[in-house]
Design a protein around this motif. Structure first.
Motif, short mmCIF file in Angstrom:
data_model
loop_
_atom_site.label_atom_id
_atom_site.label_comp_id
_atom_site.label_asym_id
_atom_site.label_seq_id
_atom_site.Cartn_x
_atom_site.Cartn_y
_atom_site.Cartn_z
N SER A 57 0.85 -1.19 0.00
CA SER A 57 0.00 0.00 0.00
C SER A 57 0.88 1.24 0.00
CB SER A 57 -0.89 0.03 1.25
OG SER A 57 -1.78 -1.04 1.27
N LEU A 58 0.37 2.32 -0.58
CA LEU A 58 1.10 3.58 -0.64
C LEU A 58 0.44 4.61 0.27
CD1 LEU A 58 1.57 3.69 -4.49
CD2 LEU A 58 3.36 3.26 -2.79
N PHE A 59 1.26 5.41 0.93
CA PHE A 59 0.78 6.45 1.84
C PHE A 59 1.62 7.71 1.68
CE2 PHE A 59 -0.76 2.63 3.77
CZ PHE A 59 -1.99 2.99 4.29
N ILE A 60 1.07 8.80 2.16
CA ILE A 60 1.77 10.07 2.20
C ILE A 60 1.72 10.57 3.64
CG2 ILE A 60 -0.22 11.51 1.67
CD1 ILE A 60 1.66 13.00 -0.31
N TYR A 137 14.68 24.29 9.00
CA TYR A 137 14.97 25.19 7.88
C TYR A 137 13.72 25.85 7.30
CZ TYR A 137 19.75 23.52 7.98
OH TYR A 137 21.03 23.22 8.38
N GLY A 138 12.55 25.57 7.88
CA GLY A 138 11.31 26.17 7.41
C GLY A 138 10.92 25.73 6.01
N LEU A 139 11.21 24.47 5.69
CA LEU A 139 10.93 23.95 4.34
C LEU A 139 9.69 23.07 4.32
CD1 LEU A 139 14.55 22.85 3.41
CD2 LEU A 139 13.32 24.85 2.54
N PRO A 140 8.87 23.21 3.30
CA PRO A 140 7.77 22.25 3.13
C PRO A 140 8.37 20.86 2.93
CG PRO A 140 7.54 24.10 1.60
CD PRO A 140 8.89 24.21 2.23
N CYS A 141 7.71 19.86 3.47
CA CYS A 141 8.25 18.50 3.39
C CYS A 141 7.11 17.51 3.52
CB CYS A 141 9.26 18.29 4.51
SG CYS A 141 10.00 16.64 4.57
N PHE A 142 7.23 16.43 2.79
CA PHE A 142 6.34 15.29 2.99
C PHE A 142 7.06 14.03 2.59
CE2 PHE A 142 5.31 16.73 -1.29
CZ PHE A 142 5.17 15.55 -2.02
N GLY A 143 6.52 12.90 3.00
CA GLY A 143 7.10 11.62 2.65
C GLY A 143 6.07 10.76 1.93
N VAL A 144 6.57 9.93 1.04
CA VAL A 144 5.75 8.95 0.34
C VAL A 144 6.31 7.58 0.71
CG1 VAL A 144 4.93 8.14 -1.89
CG2 VAL A 144 5.37 10.57 -1.55
N PHE A 145 5.43 6.69 1.14
CA PHE A 145 5.85 5.40 1.69
C PHE A 145 5.12 4.25 1.03
CE2 PHE A 145 6.34 8.68 4.83
CZ PHE A 145 7.64 8.48 5.26
N CYS A 146 5.83 3.14 0.87
CA CYS A 146 5.23 1.89 0.41
C CYS A 146 5.46 0.85 1.50
CB CYS A 146 5.86 1.43 -0.90
SG CYS A 146 5.02 0.01 -1.63
N VAL A 147 4.39 0.19 1.92
CA VAL A 147 4.44 -0.78 3.01
C VAL A 147 5.04 -2.09 2.52
CG1 VAL A 147 3.06 -2.09 4.67
CG2 VAL A 147 2.45 0.28 4.13
N THR A 148 6.14 -2.50 3.15
CA THR A 148 6.81 -3.75 2.78
C THR A 148 6.55 -4.89 3.74
OG1 THR A 148 8.76 -3.00 3.98
CG2 THR A 148 8.74 -2.64 1.58
N ASN A 149 6.17 -4.56 4.97
CA ASN A 149 6.06 -5.58 6.01
C ASN A 149 5.17 -5.10 7.15
OD1 ASN A 149 8.78 -3.97 6.40
ND2 ASN A 149 8.06 -4.53 8.44
N TYR A 150 4.85 -6.02 8.01
CA TYR A 150 4.16 -5.69 9.25
C TYR A 150 5.21 -5.69 10.37
CZ TYR A 150 0.16 -6.92 6.42
OH TYR A 150 -0.75 -6.98 5.41
N THR A 151 4.94 -4.97 11.44
CA THR A 151 5.86 -4.92 12.56
C THR A 151 5.58 -6.11 13.48
OG1 THR A 151 4.36 -3.39 13.63
CG2 THR A 151 6.22 -2.43 12.46
N ASN A 152 5.99 -7.27 13.01
CA ASN A 152 5.80 -8.51 13.75
C ASN A 152 7.06 -9.36 13.66
OD1 ASN A 152 5.77 -9.72 11.21
ND2 ASN A 152 3.56 -10.01 11.16
#
Length: 183
Positions: A57-60, A137-152
């Motif tokens: 799944s993809l998230f921001i 630094y006062g910069l706009p920022c975001f991350g894009v993530f793809c889920v590879t695993n569960y925390t188990n």
């Protein structure tokens, strides 16, 4: 400026900042001083605390925490602010997730449940550091993530099994973002 962790998680058009909280913070700070970006977009993989979330799944995100398992068990406390948020103007139509960062990959199902209960869905080692630098630094920022695993208990095995496909999905998103920036 597109950034990523590096090592096995490198992308052709993203600058590597290092793995973990310390490397990513130090190296991204140096990059910001040298290159003076207008925006930071972090691209990376993540583990999911929500075991019902489909892998790949993809998230921001534009928010991160830095919470360790001992904190949820009331075995530790911190005098530091363990949450950070940056200004963001993401244009991607993706679900938004709150991301937790740690230099450790969590594998305990009870910790995962506690994080889900707190509204924290993903785990990525670098994002708290990246957002901290952007905020400094006062910069706009975001991350894009793809889920590879569960925390188990199978986190590492599943990460290895899904890592290449996750990188391919992220490359596609990078290309989409770059196209939107050029239009």
């Amino acid at each position: 400026m597109f950034v990523c962790a590096g090592n096995t998680e490198s992308f052709a058009c993203a600058k590597s900042v290092g793995v973990g909280l310390v490397q990513s913070t130090l190296n991204l700070s140096r990059l910001c001083l040298l290159e003076k970006p207008k925006e930071i977009i972090f691209i990376g993989t993540a583990g999911s605390y929500d075991f019902s979330m489909p892998l790949l799944s993809l998230f921001i995100s534009h928010q991160a925490t830095q919470i360790e398992e001992s904190f949820t068990l009331k075995h530790s406390y911190t005098p530091l602010d363990n949450g950070v948020q940056a200004q963001a103007q993401p244009t991607l139509d993706l679900p938004i997730a709150l991301v937790n960062s740690s230099n450790y990959i969590h594998t305990d199902a009870d910790f995962s449940k506690a994080m889900c209960h707190a509204g924290i869905l993903l785990e990525n080692m670098e994002f708290f550091g990246v957002l901290s630098v952007a905020q400094c630094y006062g910069l706009p920022c975001f991350g894009v993530f793809c889920v590879t695993n569960y925390t188990n208990a199978h986190a590492h095995r599943d990460f290895i099994a899904n890592h290449e496909r996750a990188k391919e999905r992220l490359e596609g998103l990078i290309n989409q973002l770059k196209k939107e920036q050029n239009d």
